[in-house]
Design an enzyme around this catalytic site. Structure first.
Site, mmCIF file in Angstrom:
data_model
loop_
_atom_site.group_PDB
_atom_site.id
_atom_site.type_symbol
_atom_site.label_atom_id
_atom_site.label_comp_id
_atom_site.label_asym_id
_atom_site.label_seq_id
_atom_site.Cartn_x
_atom_site.Cartn_y
_atom_site.Cartn_z
ATOM 1 N N TYR A 24 0.859 -1.187 0.000
ATOM 2 C CA TYR A 24 0.000 0.000 0.000
ATOM 3 C C TYR A 24 0.893 1.234 0.000
ATOM 4 C CZ TYR A 24 -3.425 3.463 1.654
ATOM 5 O OH TYR A 24 -4.247 4.563 1.775
ATOM 6 N N ASP B 136 9.288 2.910 0.203
ATOM 7 C CA ASP B 136 8.223 3.577 0.948
ATOM 8 C C ASP B 136 8.366 3.155 2.408
ATOM 9 O OD1 ASP B 136 5.953 4.384 2.197
ATOM 10 O OD2 ASP B 136 4.577 3.788 0.585
ATOM 11 N N LYS C 245 4.256 9.118 9.259
ATOM 12 C CA LYS C 245 3.903 8.483 10.537
ATOM 13 C C LYS C 245 4.866 8.807 11.690
ATOM 14 C CE LYS C 245 1.056 5.019 8.321
ATOM 15 N NZ LYS C 245 -0.303 4.733 8.656
HETATM 16 N N1 PMP Z 1 2.724 4.217 2.394
HETATM 17 C C1 PMP Z 1 2.596 3.267 3.333
HETATM 18 C C2 PMP Z 1 3.581 2.124 3.359
HETATM 19 C C3 PMP Z 1 1.556 3.341 4.257
HETATM 20 O O1 PMP Z 1 1.417 2.362 5.166
HETATM 21 C C4 PMP Z 1 0.684 4.451 4.210
HETATM 22 C C5 PMP Z 1 -0.447 4.613 5.198
HETATM 23 N N2 PMP Z 1 -0.772 3.552 5.972
HETATM 24 C C6 PMP Z 1 0.870 5.413 3.206
HETATM 25 C C7 PMP Z 1 1.909 5.268 2.314
HETATM 26 C C8 PMP Z 1 -0.039 6.592 3.072
HETATM 27 O O2 PMP Z 1 0.197 7.497 4.092
HETATM 28 P P1 PMP Z 1 -0.943 8.530 4.531
HETATM 29 O O3 PMP Z 1 -2.044 7.716 5.147
HETATM 30 O O4 PMP Z 1 -0.243 9.435 5.507
HETATM 31 O O5 PMP Z 1 -1.378 9.240 3.301
#
Ligand code: PMP
Length: 446
Positions: free
Chosen positions: A144, A241, A269
């Site tokens: 994701y 990511d 995060k």
């Molecule tokens: N990349 C990863 C690996 C994630 O786990 C998440 C959110 N869980 C995101 C991108 C997206 O981040 P945001 O919810 O702050 O838009």
């Protein structure tokens, strides 16, 4: 337990009359036993509007590496809030945070700040396309990278579909029209074959270095190194990511732990312990395109002063005493992982517990005898999500909050006493939900 959540239930009914679906993010609709309403949090604890107390392993879905309302972070944030909320202009603290990240994160020669992980991913993909002059992006099944149009494919597809991915939402173009290719992760041969045929068309490969969004699957030995080598060979930008792994699995993220340096990386995060902050980090020659204005990057709230203050304060704590926080989290998280395995073994039920002590996965196999490690998206389909949902509700009834998809997040605020209390709840919840499930399946031969 019928009245335990009555205030939450009534607030949800009220919310549904104004807030679409009663919630502000679709994933929250799936919370068990229902989308709860919270009143406050402190340390490892959350309190809901019914007065129930929870040991919280959701931690805002990852950000709270130091737990709720960490005093140093809150004080720094509040001090800044009284001096100004948003300048949409420069301030010295953003340089300090940038310098710290450049010093800590192996791939970071330059950075840019934003608010959400999703938009930072978007920026990195755009930069990679502009830098290479190519269009195709490769992502992996089960990963994701945020909810934006061009990347929200094959996160949890019901069918294995490669190289054309499955859109996760109505309103998206086909993956082909989005110039996106989906491949299975942890499989060097498949990627090698694809790149032999199409390597010259691929701008970037984006990957979670640990597949946290499906069963917290670790890369096979040598897989990240393989990604590094093969992207070098084909002139492809490698993007890690690290929105979940960053500042969580270790101070320098997964790239520090595994010793593989991507070209670009996304953080979010944990970097500001719960204040909205994301980071694109990476090679100077790529960022030169942003610096010169050839590639657009903007945002009213970028480098938001209170979030930057929270980021600096968070890094102050994380860097202290040579990473004491990480040693504590490792110890507590490992004890919890071992304890869950032991309680399941005691009750004679199969369980998968895997990942990293700071973010790990728990699941129950569909077939009783299949408690093997989950190594890719296909093997993750052998996990029984409905059974886990029952377990999540039973845990909530006992004051432990966990994510329905199986991830557990740890913080430096969790204690040995929390682990003991949690393991008691685990044993009771297993006995209430999982033991009878397998017993019934055994009787029916299922
Ligand atoms: N990349 C990863 C690996 C994630 O786990 C998440 C959110 N869980 C995101 C991108 C997206 O981040 P945001 O919810 O702050 O838009």
């Amino acid at each position: 337990m019928t009245n335990r959540y009555s205030q939450s239930r009534s607030l949800l009914r009220r919310a549904e009359r104004s807030l679409s679906g009663g919630v502000s993010s679709n994933v929250r609709r799936g919370d068990k036993p229902l989308p709860l309403y919270f009143d406050s949090g402190t340390g490892s604890r959350l309190f809901d509007v019914d007065g129930n107390e929870y040991i919280d392993y959701v931690l805002g879905r990852g950000p709270l590496i130091l737990g709720h309302t960490n005093a140093e972070v809150i004080e720094a944030t509040c001090r800044q809030l009284w001096r100004g909320q948003v300048y949409a202009a420069q301030h010295e603290a953003e340089i300090e945070l940038a310098e710290r990240i450049v010093r800590i994160v192996p791939c970071a020669e330059r950075v840019r700040f934003g608010i959400s992980g999703s938009e930072a991913v978007h920026g990195a993909l755009r930069l990679a396309r502009a830098f290479t002059g190519r269009e195709l992006i490769i992502k992996f099944e089960g990963h994701y990278h945020g909810w934006l149009d061009n990347i929200l494919y094959s996160v949890a597809p019901s069918r294995h579909a490669v190289p054309d991915g499955v859109p996760e939402s109505g309103g998206q173009l086909s993956s082909r029209d989005s110039r996106l290719v989906v491949l299975p992760w942890n499989d060097a041969a498949v990627l090698e074959r694809y790149l032999d045929a199409h390597g010259q068309e691929v701008a970037a490969i984006i990957t979670e270095p640990v597949m946290c969004n499906t069963a917290v699957i670790e890369p096979r030995a040598g897989y990240l190194e393989f990604l590094r080598d093969i992207t070098n060979k084909h002139g492809i930008v490698l993007i890690f990511d690290e929105v979940i792994t960053g500042f969580r699995v270790g101070l320098a993220g997964a790239q520090g732990e595994y010793g593989v340096r991507p070209d670009l990386s996304i953080f979010g995060k944990a970097v500001a312990n719960g204040l909205p902050m994301s980071v694109i980090a990476g090679r100077e020659d790529l960022f030169a395109l942003i610096a010169s204005g050839k590639v657009g990057h903007g945002g009213t709230y970028n480098s938001l002063p209170p979030a930057v203050a929270a980021g600096v304060a968070t890094l102050n704590v994380l860097e202290r005493e040579n990473g004491r926080v990480y040693r504590c989290i490792r110890e507590i998280g490992s004890a919890l992982m071992t304890g869950i395995r032991d309680r399941a073994a005691k009750l004679g039920v199969p369980v998968v517990v895997q990942g990293h002590p700071s973010v790990f996965f728990v699941g129950f196999p569909v077939e009783r005898d299949e408690a093997r490690d989950v190594v890719d998206y296909t093997t993750s389909l052998a996990i029984d999500n409905d059974l886990y949902a029952q377990f999540v509700s039973a845990m909530a009834d006992r004051g432990v909050r966990i994510i329905p998809r199986g991830n557990w997040f740890l913080s430096s605020a969790h204690t040995e006493a929390d682990v003991e209390q949690t393991l008691m709840a685990v044993e009771e919840s297993l006995a209430e939900t999982v033991v009878p499930h397998y017993a019934a399946a055994g009787k029916t031969g299922g």
